[in-house]
Design an enzyme around this catalytic site. Structure first.
Site, short mmCIF file in Angstrom:
data_model
loop_
_atom_site.label_atom_id
_atom_site.label_comp_id
_atom_site.label_asym_id
_atom_site.label_seq_id
_atom_site.Cartn_x
_atom_site.Cartn_y
_atom_site.Cartn_z
N PHE A 1 -92.66 20.17 57.25
CA PHE A 1 -92.54 21.57 57.67
C PHE A 1 -93.82 22.11 58.31
CE2 PHE A 1 -88.42 22.01 55.85
CZ PHE A 1 -88.42 21.23 54.69
N VAL B 1 -97.53 14.43 63.58
CA VAL B 1 -97.18 14.47 62.15
C VAL B 1 -97.82 13.31 61.41
CG1 VAL B 1 -95.27 14.13 60.53
CG2 VAL B 1 -95.07 15.79 62.37
N GLY C 1 -92.06 37.97 72.30
CA GLY C 1 -92.87 37.38 73.38
C GLY C 1 -91.96 36.77 74.43
N THR D 1 -87.62 14.40 61.80
CA THR D 1 -86.47 15.32 61.72
C THR D 1 -85.25 14.61 62.27
OG1 THR D 1 -87.95 17.19 62.02
CG2 THR D 1 -85.61 17.57 62.47
N GLU E 1 -97.85 23.08 64.10
CA GLU E 1 -99.04 22.63 64.85
C GLU E 1 -100.01 23.79 64.93
OE1 GLU E 1 -98.17 20.53 68.47
OE2 GLU E 1 -96.59 19.37 67.51
N ASP F 1 -99.09 2.50 64.61
CA ASP F 1 -98.50 2.99 65.85
C ASP F 1 -98.33 1.82 66.81
OD1 ASP F 1 -98.37 6.20 66.91
OD2 ASP F 1 -98.07 4.60 68.40
N CYS G 1 -90.31 20.93 68.90
CA CYS G 1 -89.28 20.90 67.85
C CYS G 1 -88.22 21.97 67.92
CB CYS G 1 -89.98 20.90 66.50
SG CYS G 1 -90.80 19.33 66.23
N1 LIG Z 1 -94.93 17.95 65.81
C1 LIG Z 1 -94.60 18.72 64.78
O1 LIG Z 1 -95.12 19.83 64.61
C2 LIG Z 1 -93.57 18.26 63.79
C3 LIG Z 1 -92.74 17.18 64.10
N2 LIG Z 1 -91.79 16.79 63.19
C4 LIG Z 1 -90.94 15.61 63.45
O2 LIG Z 1 -91.75 14.45 63.25
C5 LIG Z 1 -91.35 13.43 64.16
C6 LIG Z 1 -92.56 12.97 64.95
O3 LIG Z 1 -93.00 14.08 65.67
P1 LIG Z 1 -94.48 14.04 66.33
O4 LIG Z 1 -95.47 13.54 65.34
O5 LIG Z 1 -94.70 15.37 66.97
O6 LIG Z 1 -94.26 12.93 67.47
P2 LIG Z 1 -95.39 12.21 68.35
O7 LIG Z 1 -94.70 11.81 69.60
O8 LIG Z 1 -96.61 13.04 68.38
O9 LIG Z 1 -95.73 10.89 67.48
C7 LIG Z 1 -94.81 9.86 67.29
C8 LIG Z 1 -95.60 8.55 67.33
O10 LIG Z 1 -94.72 7.48 66.96
C9 LIG Z 1 -95.11 6.33 67.70
N3 LIG Z 1 -94.01 5.36 67.65
C10 LIG Z 1 -92.80 5.45 68.27
N4 LIG Z 1 -92.06 4.37 67.96
C11 LIG Z 1 -92.81 3.57 67.14
C12 LIG Z 1 -92.60 2.32 66.50
N5 LIG Z 1 -91.47 1.64 66.65
N6 LIG Z 1 -93.60 1.81 65.72
C13 LIG Z 1 -94.75 2.49 65.57
N7 LIG Z 1 -95.02 3.68 66.15
C14 LIG Z 1 -94.04 4.21 66.94
C15 LIG Z 1 -95.43 6.88 69.07
O11 LIG Z 1 -96.28 5.99 69.79
C16 LIG Z 1 -96.14 8.20 68.72
O12 LIG Z 1 -97.54 8.02 68.64
C17 LIG Z 1 -90.21 14.03 65.00
O13 LIG Z 1 -88.98 13.71 64.41
C18 LIG Z 1 -90.46 15.53 64.86
O14 LIG Z 1 -89.27 16.29 65.03
C19 LIG Z 1 -91.60 17.45 61.99
C20 LIG Z 1 -92.40 18.53 61.67
C21 LIG Z 1 -93.46 18.98 62.52
O1 LIG Z 2 -90.43 20.87 63.08
C1 LIG Z 2 -91.46 21.22 63.61
O2 LIG Z 2 -92.06 20.66 64.54
C2 LIG Z 2 -92.14 22.51 63.21
O3 LIG Z 2 -91.68 23.53 64.14
C3 LIG Z 2 -92.27 24.81 63.91
O4 LIG Z 2 -93.67 24.73 64.03
P1 LIG Z 2 -94.36 24.68 65.52
O5 LIG Z 2 -93.30 24.44 66.54
O6 LIG Z 2 -95.49 23.72 65.42
O7 LIG Z 2 -95.00 26.14 65.76
P2 LIG Z 2 -94.52 27.61 65.40
O8 LIG Z 2 -95.70 28.33 64.89
O9 LIG Z 2 -93.28 27.60 64.60
O10 LIG Z 2 -94.16 28.23 66.87
C4 LIG Z 2 -93.03 27.74 67.53
C5 LIG Z 2 -92.82 28.60 68.78
O11 LIG Z 2 -92.42 29.92 68.40
C6 LIG Z 2 -93.25 30.89 69.05
N1 LIG Z 2 -93.34 32.04 68.14
C7 LIG Z 2 -93.73 31.86 66.86
C8 LIG Z 2 -93.78 32.93 66.01
C9 LIG Z 2 -93.41 34.22 66.46
O12 LIG Z 2 -93.45 35.23 65.74
N2 LIG Z 2 -93.01 34.36 67.77
C10 LIG Z 2 -92.96 33.30 68.61
O13 LIG Z 2 -92.62 33.45 69.79
C11 LIG Z 2 -94.57 30.17 69.31
O14 LIG Z 2 -95.24 30.76 70.41
C12 LIG Z 2 -94.07 28.76 69.65
O15 LIG Z 2 -93.70 28.69 71.01
C13 LIG Z 2 -91.96 25.28 62.49
O16 LIG Z 2 -92.63 26.54 62.29
C14 LIG Z 2 -92.49 24.25 61.49
O17 LIG Z 2 -92.16 24.68 60.17
C15 LIG Z 2 -91.82 22.90 61.79
O18 LIG Z 2 -92.30 21.91 60.91
#
Ligand SMILES: NC(=O)C1=CN([C@@H]2O[C@H](COP(=O)(O)OP(=O)(O)OC[C@H]3O[C@@H](n4cnc5c(N)ncnc54)[C@H](O)[C@@H]3O)[C@@H](O)[C@H]2O)C=CC1
Ligand SMILES: O=C(O)[C@H]1O[C@H](OP(=O)(O)OP(=O)(O)OC[C@H]2O[C@@H](n3ccc(=O)[nH]c3=O)[C@H](O)[C@@H]2O)[C@H](O)[C@@H](O)[C@@H]1O
Length: 429
Positions: free
Chosen positions: A152, A11, A253, A121, A155, A30, A260
């Site tokens: 939102f 993110v 599926g 989140t 990936e 980071d 997440c």
């Molecule tokens: N991955 C996704 O698709 C989405 C994730 N989120 C939320 O965003 C948040 C982050 O998720 P990701 O980006 O996937 O996690 P990530 O694990 O990919 O990245 C988090 C980063 O924060 C760094 N970090 C941890 N503690 C730290 C600190 N004290 N100072 C500086 N850096 C620090 C880590 O080294 C890591 O690189 C979570 O709460 C997740 O639920 C929300 C929407 C989409």
């Molecule tokens: O909080 C988050 O991290 C994010 O989580 C999901 O996004 P993401 O997990 O990256 O990917 P999605 O496209 O939502 O797929 C999630 C899972 O559902 C599955 N999926 C998705 C769509 C579908 O129709 N059927 C299904 O099985 C995918 O294979 C995958 O395993 C939400 O869609 C994002 O809006 C949100 O920001």
């Protein structure tokens, strides 16, 4: 606007690159020094389509910077985003240590007015706790505001989702902070919903849980379709034509995974419980998802009988297509079961093999999708990579011991595969 983002993962890094691209001056922070070193060297530690180019372009432009120093970020930026992990604990509740630690690190260096924005989140009422923590540990007694701005993005399509969001949610009470946040998002053409902190935090968990619910609904329907001799893809199409239902997130599926949905559904059940509400509906959403995997495994056992010593060709390891992220990937769960039962797993994934090998080194990693067919007793499709649709299935069949395919994502045309001589098993069709 000068912006810092603490946490440069999926993110933080993508958000930083997009903010820089639309004209902000961004510092991505980071505490993983290897990650920062790699970013400073121009290497991106994650795969996200278009991200490498976007990062390099904005580093070159001088609008995107990387550092390990929160102090530097807080000193140089007016808006500080928090995008650190909020992983699940054993009991499904959220591990808040990352957020609390960052709040104290910000407090230690806060000297002038800043807007602290939580993008991670988090459980509802976290914003209040972040405010109290910074207040308590800030020796300069500086002015600041805390804002909730949940993310939102999905990936695999993160840049699109960030640049063209359906909505921007801003949870804030101070007019000063609201004005600044509106400036941050002014270049985005999207509706901005201004609400209170608690509602903004709840919108995130409520949205992710609803999306998971929609997928579990069609997965439950897939079982009814199999029993009724119907086709779940047709049912989904018929449902989705109703604009009130919509066609998205109705693909049956082997279930939803990722970093997440699993954690956020579990967290929301826990959060609701602590608020005095037993979220039975979400418990069923989670149960359906777990069952979906078990039912798929049962289909494989019904055909293969004993898995021990069988050679299983696994297509896909990432939790979804267009990412290298294997966190809570259903594909990886299947691989674990196969390995545990003594099967030989030969797998291919276009992007996730390096990260998968860190977790499951005993998989045989193939250099191409075709190779997973070599001497295979069956092929399992576990991730919806589009490139698997147009493989040379005829020559793959000639390499296999037995032409059996379990299509966990309903990627292929069942009729065509049967005509080609495959024993085809899909989901709900
Ligand atoms: N991955 C996704 O698709 C989405 C994730 N989120 C939320 O965003 C948040 C982050 O998720 P990701 O980006 O996937 O996690 P990530 O694990 O990919 O990245 C988090 C980063 O924060 C760094 N970090 C941890 N503690 C730290 C600190 N004290 N100072 C500086 N850096 C620090 C880590 O080294 C890591 O690189 C979570 O709460 C997740 O639920 C929300 C929407 C989409
Ligand atoms: O909080 C988050 O991290 C994010 O989580 C999901 O996004 P993401 O997990 O990256 O990917 P999605 O496209 O939502 O797929 C999630 C899972 O559902 C599955 N999926 C998705 C769509 C579908 O129709 N059927 C299904 O099985 C995918 O294979 C995958 O395993 C939400 O869609 C994002 O809006 C949100 O920001």
């Amino acid at each position: 606007m000068k912006i810092s983002i603490i946490g440069s993962g999926y993110v933080g890094l993508t958000t930083g690159a997009c903010f820089a691209d639309i004209g902000h001056e961004v510092i991505c922070i980071d505490n993983d020094s290897n990650k920062i070193k790699s970013l400073l060297a121009g290497n991106i530690p994650i795969y996200e389509p278009g991200l490498e180019e976007l990062v390099q372009k904005n580093v070159k432009k001088g609008t995107l910077h990387f550092t390990e120093s929160i102090e530097e970020g807080v000193e140089k930026s007016l808006v500080i985003f928090i995008a650190v992990p909020t992983p699940p604990l054993e009991d499904g509740s959220v591990d808040m240590t990352y957020i609390e630690k960052v709040a104290r690190q910000i407090a230690a260096v806060l000297k002038d007015y800043r807007v602290i924005v939580d993008k991670s989140t988090v459980p509802v009422k976290t914003g209040e706790k972040v405010y109290q923590t910074i207040k308590r540990y800030n020796s300069h007694n500086s002015e600041f505001d805390v804002v909730s701005n949940p993310e939102f993005l999905r990936e695999g399509v993160a840049i699109h989702d960030l640049l063209y969001p359906d909505r921007v949610v801003i949870g804030a009470t101070s007019e000063r902070a609201i004005k600044i946040m509106k400036e941050v998002y002014a270049p985005f053409k999207a509706p901005i919903l201004i609400t209170d902190l608690n509602s903004a935090e709840l919108i995130k968990h409520a949205s992710n849980s609803f999306l998971a619910l929609k997928i579990s609904y069609i997965n439950a329907l897939s079982r009814i379709c199999e029993a009724a001799g119907a086709n779940v893809q047709m049912v989904a199409e018929g449902m989705g034509l109703d604009h009130r239902i919509g066609k998205h997130f109705l693909k049956a599926g082997i279930g939803w995974g990722g970093s997440c949905f699993p954690k956020d559904v579990a967290a929301f059940i826990k959060i609701s419980q602590e608020l005095g509400y037993d979220f039975k509906l979400l418990k069923e959403v989670s149960q359906i998802n777990n069952d979906q995997k078990e039912i798929f495994l049962r289909k494989i056992r019904n055909v293969l009988w004993v898995l021990k010593d069988k050679r299983i060709g696994l297509l896909g390891l990432a939790f979804k297509n267009n990412t290298d992220d294997v966190r809570c990937s259903v594909a990886m769960d299947l691989a674990r079961v196969f390995l545990k039962e003594g099967a030989i797993v030969q797998a291919y994934d276009p992007k996730a093999m390096r990260k998968a090998e860190e977790v499951l080194p005993s998989i045989h990693y193939c250099s191409s999708a075709l190779d997973v067919a070599e001497e295979a007793d069956c092929i399992v499709i576990a991730t919806e990579w589009e490139e698997f649709i147009n493989l040379d299935w005829k020559s793959m069949k000639s390499k296999m011991i037995s032409p059996i395919i379990f299509d966990g994502r309903n990627l292929l045309d069942k009729k065509k595969m049967i005509e080609m001589g495959y024993h085809y098993v899909g989901v709900g069709n």
